[in-house]
Design an enzyme around this catalytic site. Structure first.
Site, short mmCIF file in Angstrom:
data_model
loop_
_atom_site.label_atom_id
_atom_site.label_comp_id
_atom_site.label_asym_id
_atom_site.label_seq_id
_atom_site.Cartn_x
_atom_site.Cartn_y
_atom_site.Cartn_z
N CYS A 106 7.93 6.26 6.00
CA CYS A 106 7.80 7.44 6.86
C CYS A 106 6.79 7.12 7.98
O CYS A 106 6.15 6.07 7.99
CB CYS A 106 7.34 8.65 6.04
N GLU B 125 3.87 3.52 -0.34
CA GLU B 125 3.26 2.57 0.59
C GLU B 125 1.78 2.86 0.79
O GLU B 125 0.93 1.97 0.72
CB GLU B 125 3.97 2.59 1.95
#
Length: 189
Positions: free
Chosen positions: A145, A112
């Site tokens: 995360c 990401e």
């Protein structure tokens, strides 16, 4: 404040007919009242869940497929957990990123953030409309995360428009309409 609390406790004790034989009885009563007065606060996060990705729009399925394909570019020799991310930009362009592990842990980078940093360096004026995250293997949906959630929020804030986040598994997906929903207590300067 303590004085008033004690005063109201005494009134409550009289009202409820409490009789204290010792200081311990009073302490037990105070604990019970404190538990009674303790108010639980809840955070509600609106999301969509698709038990079958086939139920999703063509555009979302295409984005998930791009994220899955990006896992092939991942470098994950230590965890063998390959993650891919794909973003659909306002122009319709789809860009991808993959995780990169390093022998010098924690110097690797999640898919990401790899994608978001590349976007900000090369396409900052072309806003991200949606991002899909997928993994290989995909035993469950792939969620970002904490660091990736914060970075998603940073980009969302800079572009002043929401980023739809699609977290895909092998068969299912969970979707939030804006990244802000993934991190309710956001760090801000």
């Amino acid at each position: 404040m303590c004085y008033y609390f004690g005063y109201y406790l005494a009134l409550w004790a009289i009202f409820t007919g409490q009789d204290f034989d010792s200081c311990c009885d009073y302490c037990i009563f105070v604990d019970q009242v404190t538990l009674f007065l303790d108010v639980e606060k809840l955070i509600n996060i609106p999301y969509e869940h698709y038990a079958d990705i086939a139920q999703m729009s063509d555009a979302d399925r295409k984005l998930i497929e791009a994220a899955r394909n990006a896992t092939e570019q991942a470098y994950a020799p230590f965890s063998n957990f390959k993650v891919g991310a794909a973003a659909r930009l306002e122009s319709g362009r789809i860009i991808v990123g993959a995780n990169r592990e390093s022998e010098v842990f924690p110097s690797g980078l999640c898919a990401e953030r790899a994608l978001l940093f590349m976007h900000q360096s090369n396409y900052a004026n072309d806003k991200i409309e949606a991002i899909a995250i997928a993994s290989n293997p995909a035993p469950r949906e792939c969620y970002p995360c904490g660091a990736c959630r914060q970075t998603l929020l940073d980009v969302e804030s800079r572009q002043k428009s929401p980023i739809r986040v699609i977290m895909a598994g092998a068969e299912s997906a969970t979707v939030v309409e804006k990244a802000e929903l993934l991190l309710p207590f956001t760090f801000k300067l």
